[in-house]
Every structure is written in C-alpha cells, then in structure tokens.
Design a protein around this motif. Sequence first.
Motif: not given
Length: 295
Positions: A46-53, A86-90, A151-154, A179-183
Amino acid sequence: MTKLRLFCKMILTLLALDLIPALGIAPLLAATPLSASEAKHKINLAGRQRMLSQRMAMLSCMADSDVQAESAVARAGGAFALFDQTLNGLRFGDAENGLSTEKNMEMLDALAAVDLLWQGYGRAVEGYVTGGEAASLRVIHARNPAVLKTMNDAVGLMERLYGEGLIAPDLAAAINVAGRQRMLIMKALKEACMVGRGFDSEGDRRALQGTIALFSSSLYKLRVGNAWDGIIAPPSFEIDMQLELVQAVWDWMEPYLKEIAAGGPADPARLSELLYHGEVALREMNVAVGLYEKV
C-alpha cells in the motif's frame, strides 16, 4: 473504465462483502485471521502505491522534458500497470502477490476512494503514455496530489488497523515511514521536473522545499529512532547499513534539488543526473522497506 471491467469489479466487491453466497463460491473468500507477515506485506505494498502515483507523474514529465524520453515513457507505463494491479489486489485479493481479500469495511471504503480518483488520473497517465497527449500532462500535474493524499490516508489507516495486535506499533510506523520515503524520492523529482513545464512553477518550487525537508527529517528519524513519532530505531544491522547507503545517495541529490527549489534552472542535463541518482535511491530504499517487512 470499460463496462466489462466495471461489472467484474462489482462482482468482486460483492464477493468480498459476502453479499452473494448463493453463487456457492463465497465460502472460498471467507475471512481468515490476517497474519503479522501479511499485515506487514500489505502495508509495504500500500505504501508503494504512494510512490507509484508520483512515479507516473515524474516519468511522464521527464519524457515531456526530453530526459531519457523513450525509457521514461516505458517506465511510466510499467508504473501505471503495477498501480492498477496492486490496487485491485489490496481490495479483492491477489494470491500471486500474497494478498488476501480485504474484509475490513473501513479499509475497503478507503481503497474505494482511491479507486474513484484513480479512474480519472489513470486515464490521463494512459493518454500520455500511449498517445503522447500534451494536454494529459497538465491533468496529471493537477490530479496526482489528490491521489497521493487519498492513498496516504489509506496507508495510515492500514498502519493503525494492523498495528493493533498484529504488529508492534513502532514497527508498523517504521514500515509506513520507510515506505513513504520511496514516494518522497519520486515526488521530489516530479516537482523539480514540473518546475520547467510551467504549470505552476512557484507552487512546485514550494512543494519541493517541503518534500526535501520531509525526506531528510524522516530519514534521520529512521536512522536513530524517534519516540515522539513512535518509530523504532533500526532493528537490525542490515537495515542500519541500508539506510546509510540511502543517505549517501541523498546527500548527492539534496543540494541540487535545493538549488532548483530556490529558483535555479531545471535543465534537462541536471534532471537526467537527478533521475539516475533518484532511481538508485529508490531501489536502495525499497530494499530497506523489504528488510523492515522481514523483522
């Protein structure tokens, strides 16, 4: 989104909520206790999603700035596909990636809110990646902050839910912040690049200043621990050394990012150097998050 995809998502949602047991397959999706290892894995992804955005926006901007253009477009397309999968998987589960169907209604609502924003943002990214539509980049610039915030809220909600009994709260916080550092690496590069596109140069410079400060302070807290924010100090020698490696790459990037934030030019040559180092920093930070997940 196509009607077929909408229909499939509706069916998956009903299955996840056990609203159609008459089909005879709902028991296969019955809730099972979430393990600590899966909880950590879900926070990581989920944290990776922030980075991908931010990665999608950054790479689209780099391509539009003629910085490693062909490669940047291809990588943006990869980030788009990974975010969607990943969003669908989560939400609905993905056995291949070790994700079970989400059963918590509060979490499902948070992820549905992300999906709602993703539809418009994803179309803009797809429009730029597949067709090079110049207007799409302006839409990407305008919409990516809302996707990131939602996504960060999630992820914050996930940290709270899974940190109540499944994972030690200070470890859950560390996984979230790491994880947020990646973003933040991707966000800093995006903002440095967007300065040169002229959509809101001064706003992007101000945002870049904040991103630099947050990355630096968060990396410090991860390296020494921070009781105030509930972040555990590096729980292993490997994590400590990995964070030191990230620090070394960031120490090269930070002065040039600050220069752009202060009003300096975001020329293609400098952006290309930053992009190279940013990819290294991202890779090494991702290794660090993986190490936290294994604790």
